[in-house]
Design a protein around this motif. Structure first.
Motif, PDB file in Angstrom:
ATOM      1  N   HIS A  37      -6.830  -4.706  -7.561  1.00 54.12           N
ATOM      2  CA  HIS A  37      -6.604  -4.012  -9.162  1.00 54.12           C
ATOM      3  C   HIS A  37      -5.238  -3.796 -10.095  1.00 54.12           C
ATOM      4  O   HIS A  37      -4.392  -4.027 -10.606  1.00 54.12           O
ATOM      5  CB  HIS A  37      -7.607  -2.683  -9.675  1.00 54.12           C
ATOM      6  N   GLU A  38      -3.960  -3.592  -8.603  1.00 55.12           N
ATOM      7  CA  GLU A  38      -3.006  -2.294  -9.093  1.00 55.12           C
ATOM      8  C   GLU A  38      -1.470  -3.745  -8.660  1.00 55.12           C
ATOM      9  O   GLU A  38      -0.421  -3.082  -8.956  1.00 55.12           O
ATOM     10  CB  GLU A  38      -2.561  -1.451  -8.808  1.00 55.12           C
ATOM     11  N   VAL A  39      -2.558  -4.760  -8.295  1.00 53.61           N
ATOM     12  CA  VAL A  39      -1.321  -5.880  -8.049  1.00 53.61           C
ATOM     13  C   VAL A  39      -1.587  -7.273  -8.400  1.00 53.61           C
ATOM     14  O   VAL A  39      -2.192  -7.483  -8.984  1.00 53.61           O
ATOM     15  CB  VAL A  39      -1.001  -5.638  -6.298  1.00 53.61           C
ATOM     16  N   CYS A  71       0.895  -0.971  -0.563  1.00 52.63           N
ATOM     17  CA  CYS A  71       0.067   0.183   0.004  1.00 52.63           C
ATOM     18  C   CYS A  71       1.213   1.498   0.013  1.00 52.63           C
ATOM     19  O   CYS A  71       0.386   2.438  -0.909  1.00 52.63           O
ATOM     20  CB  CYS A  71      -1.291  -0.474   1.534  1.00 52.63           C
ATOM     21  N   SER A  72       2.110   1.264   0.472  1.00 52.61           N
ATOM     22  CA  SER A  72       2.717   2.230   0.718  1.00 52.61           C
ATOM     23  C   SER A  72       3.370   3.121  -0.596  1.00 52.61           C
ATOM     24  O   SER A  72       3.896   3.799  -0.617  1.00 52.61           O
ATOM     25  CB  SER A  72       3.631   2.244   2.042  1.00 52.61           C
ATOM     26  N   ASP A  80      -3.338 -12.113  -1.933  1.00 55.13           N
ATOM     27  CA  ASP A  80      -4.366 -12.202  -2.641  1.00 55.13           C
ATOM     28  C   ASP A  80      -5.583 -11.936  -2.148  1.00 55.13           C
ATOM     29  O   ASP A  80      -6.206 -11.072  -1.867  1.00 55.13           O
ATOM     30  CB  ASP A  80      -4.340 -13.091  -4.009  1.00 55.13           C
ATOM     31  N   ASN A  81      -5.976 -12.406  -0.692  1.00 52.46           N
ATOM     32  CA  ASN A  81      -7.278 -12.531  -0.736  1.00 52.46           C
ATOM     33  C   ASN A  81      -7.117 -11.369   0.934  1.00 52.46           C
ATOM     34  O   ASN A  81      -8.343 -10.556   0.864  1.00 52.46           O
ATOM     35  CB  ASN A  81      -7.774 -13.223   0.074  1.00 52.46           C
ATOM     36  N   GLY A  86       2.134   2.702 -10.134  1.00 51.04           N
ATOM     37  CA  GLY A  86       1.127   2.126 -10.797  1.00 51.04           C
ATOM     38  C   GLY A  86       0.850   0.229 -10.781  1.00 51.04           C
ATOM     39  O   GLY A  86      -0.383   0.127 -11.297  1.00 51.04           O
ATOM     40  N   HIS A  87       1.144  -0.086 -10.050  1.00 53.97           N
ATOM     41  CA  HIS A  87       1.825  -1.521 -11.084  1.00 53.97           C
ATOM     42  C   HIS A  87       2.872  -2.257  -9.767  1.00 53.97           C
ATOM     43  O   HIS A  87       3.974  -2.066  -9.889  1.00 53.97           O
ATOM     44  CB  HIS A  87       1.715  -2.357 -12.285  1.00 53.97           C
TER      45      HIS A  87
END
Length: 195
Positions: free
Chosen positions: A144-146, A111-112, A134-135, A118-119
């Motif tokens: 969406h970006e990971v 998150c940081s 993933d969960n 962007g990815h």
């Protein structure tokens, strides 16, 4: 921080040093550990867990990304929730925190990174780590970006190197816009690997 540009050998730098940082979980653990055994005490683990919760909440609460070139930056993070040790079976992991603390910390780390990248590609050695991560990312609405990918690590100690080679391969061959548009790559060890 310095996000390396593979083409020009240059990097982005922010004006304020506190604009971007990733605190390694093992560094915080060392500050809380018993000086003789270097193991976390019960009170030390309580502090580490509380800090993981705080870091996660602060980093994952950001949603307005204004760094203009972020869509040209790819972040890569190895994540292994397994045992610690200094051999080829466990890797040279530093963190002695429980798996749930490591998971919260890696999500906070990711998150940081997202306001600046962007990815983000996260490499794991096991399907179990991929599913749990993933969960957790879906729960924080950051999926969406990971992209979390299971690597053919052979042994956990090799994860950082396999991940770097995978990123190099994606940069050269991927048809995905995130990789095609990338001009810079940022690597962080998260906390539980020394790379």
């Amino acid at each position: 921080f310095n996000i390396y540009n593979q083409v020009k050998g240059s990097g982005y730098k922010t004006e304020a040093p506190t604009d971007f940082y990733v605190v390694h979980l093992s560094a915080y653990e060392h500050a809380q550990a018993n000086g003789k055994t270097h193991m976390l005490t019960k009170s030390g683990l309580t502090k580490v867990t509380a800090n993981a919760d705080t870091e996660h909440e602060m980093a994952c609460g950001v949603g307005n990304y204004t760094f203009e070139p972020r869509n040209r930056v790819i972040g890569i993070v190895p994540y292994y929730s397994g045992a610690v040790g200094n051999d080829t079976q466990t890797g040279n992991a530093h963190s002695t925190s429980p798996e749930q603390v490591k998971l919260k910390w890696v999500v906070g780390t990711i998150c940081s990174m997202l306001p600046w990248m962007g990815h983000v590609l996260v490499g794991t050695c096991t399907e179990e780590d991929k599913v749990r991560l993933d969960n957790a990312l879906v729960a924080d609405n950051k999926h969406h970006e990971v992209h979390v990918q299971v690597m053919d690590c052979k042994k956990p100690v090799f994860l950082p190197y396999v991940l770097l080679r995978t990123a190099q391969h994606h940069l050269k061959t991927s048809d995905k816009p995130a990789w095609q548009n990338a001009t810079h790559v940022y690597f962080t060890e998260m906390e539980d690997r020394k790379s």
